[in-house]
Design an enzyme around this catalytic site. Sequence first.
Site, PDB file in Angstrom:
ATOM      1  N   THR A  18     -11.347  -1.542   3.984  1.00  0.00           N
ATOM      2  CA  THR A  18     -12.581  -2.224   4.421  1.00  0.00           C
ATOM      3  C   THR A  18     -12.749  -2.193   5.937  1.00  0.00           C
ATOM      4  O   THR A  18     -13.768  -2.615   6.460  1.00  0.00           O
ATOM      5  CB  THR A  18     -12.614  -3.685   3.933  1.00  0.00           C
ATOM      6  N   LYS A  69       0.819  -1.223   0.000  1.00  0.00           N
ATOM      7  CA  LYS A  69       0.000   0.000   0.000  1.00  0.00           C
ATOM      8  C   LYS A  69       0.849   1.266   0.000  1.00  0.00           C
ATOM      9  O   LYS A  69       0.790   2.080   0.935  1.00  0.00           O
ATOM     10  CB  LYS A  69      -0.937   0.002   1.216  1.00  0.00           C
ATOM     11  N   ARG A 102      -7.734 -14.032   8.436  1.00  0.00           N
ATOM     12  CA  ARG A 102      -8.015 -14.672   9.721  1.00  0.00           C
ATOM     13  C   ARG A 102      -9.086 -15.761   9.682  1.00  0.00           C
ATOM     14  O   ARG A 102      -9.049 -16.672  10.506  1.00  0.00           O
ATOM     15  CB  ARG A 102      -8.355 -13.588  10.760  1.00  0.00           C
TER      16      ARG A 102
HETATM   17  O1  C5P Z   1      -7.771 -11.298   8.335  1.00  0.00           O
HETATM   18  P1  C5P Z   1      -8.533 -10.622   7.247  1.00  0.00           P
HETATM   19  O2  C5P Z   1      -9.239 -11.569   6.315  1.00  0.00           O
HETATM   20  O3  C5P Z   1      -9.387  -9.509   7.742  1.00  0.00           O
HETATM   21  O4  C5P Z   1      -7.339 -10.005   6.366  1.00  0.00           O
HETATM   22  C1  C5P Z   1      -7.457  -8.912   5.638  1.00  0.00           C
HETATM   23  C2  C5P Z   1      -6.147  -8.667   4.962  1.00  0.00           C
HETATM   24  O5  C5P Z   1      -6.395  -7.820   3.867  1.00  0.00           O
HETATM   25  C3  C5P Z   1      -5.108  -7.983   5.829  1.00  0.00           C
HETATM   26  O6  C5P Z   1      -3.840  -8.516   5.470  1.00  0.00           O
HETATM   27  C4  C5P Z   1      -5.198  -6.531   5.445  1.00  0.00           C
HETATM   28  O7  C5P Z   1      -3.959  -5.871   5.480  1.00  0.00           O
HETATM   29  C5  C5P Z   1      -5.689  -6.619   4.008  1.00  0.00           C
HETATM   30  N1  C5P Z   1      -6.465  -5.493   3.504  1.00  0.00           N
HETATM   31  C6  C5P Z   1      -7.645  -5.038   4.060  1.00  0.00           C
HETATM   32  N2  C5P Z   1      -8.317  -3.967   3.546  1.00  0.00           N
HETATM   33  C7  C5P Z   1      -7.878  -3.375   2.473  1.00  0.00           C
HETATM   34  C8  C5P Z   1      -6.690  -3.839   1.878  1.00  0.00           C
HETATM   35  C9  C5P Z   1      -6.024  -4.920   2.410  1.00  0.00           C
HETATM   36  O8  C5P Z   1      -8.118  -5.586   5.028  1.00  0.00           O
HETATM   37  N3  C5P Z   1      -8.593  -2.382   1.929  1.00  0.00           N
END
Ligand code: C5P
Length: 233
Positions: free
Chosen positions: A120, A61, A212
């Site tokens: 998100t 990012k 996760r």
């Molecule tokens: O654990 P989870 O499924 O919430 O993981 C989300 C992953 O996606 C994390 O590694 C986070 O850095 C990434 N991410 C996010 N939102 C974004 C871009 C990337 O949650 N807009």
Amino acid sequence: MNPSVYLALDFPTWSEAEEFLKTNELQGVPVKVGMELFYREGPAVVEKLRENNHPVFLDLKLHDIPTTVQRAMQNLAYLDVDLVNIHALGGGEMIEFAKEGLLAGNSSGNTKLIAVTVLTSMDQGILNNQLKLPGDLNENVVHFASLSKKHGADGVVCSVHESQEIKKECGGDFLTVTPGIRLTNTDQNDQKRIATPKVARQQGVDYLVIGRSITKAEKPYEAYQEAIKEWEI
Ligand code: C5P
């Protein structure tokens, strides 16, 4: 293995990530390497994953002045990953410079440039009250997507709920990559705009990122298979 589903490899060290992949028979699956692992292990972790046939989304990012982003992108380009990303909030010139850097470092054009719209983990209240960005969250996301497209990005990170609107505005070929994915019965954690893999598929999403729901599952292999099953329905 499904090439459109990236497992977020959010571990503090390579040895923990490697152990997780081995124990759960997830060798060779597409993975997302984020700041946590990259800042500890550096580019070598990406090289190791590529040697082990994992397709890689490098999720760093980038967000800085255009020239810095261009030079950083040029340095990342040699890793030849599938996807790299920047923040759309860096503006049009920064997005253009990122693309130039990427192509200067790797003229194959294999690596797609993805722009983060609105994380998100953020919702309408945070956008309007903390960041003082007026208007509807969805409209902001779609605006960042068209700005990104105009300046050379190949797609965006957004939530599942914005994918269709973005495709309408930017065209079906403009990629949508969605984190915030939860399997039924798993914890929402800090994510606000979430959805299941099945809904993501129905909304025309191109790539899923799941962390996760798999890494913290009691049986990660089964959770991964479940995600793929839902996505492929
Ligand atoms: O654990 P989870 O499924 O919430 O993981 C989300 C992953 O996606 C994390 O590694 C986070 O850095 C990434 N991410 C996010 N939102 C974004 C871009 C990337 O949650 N807009």
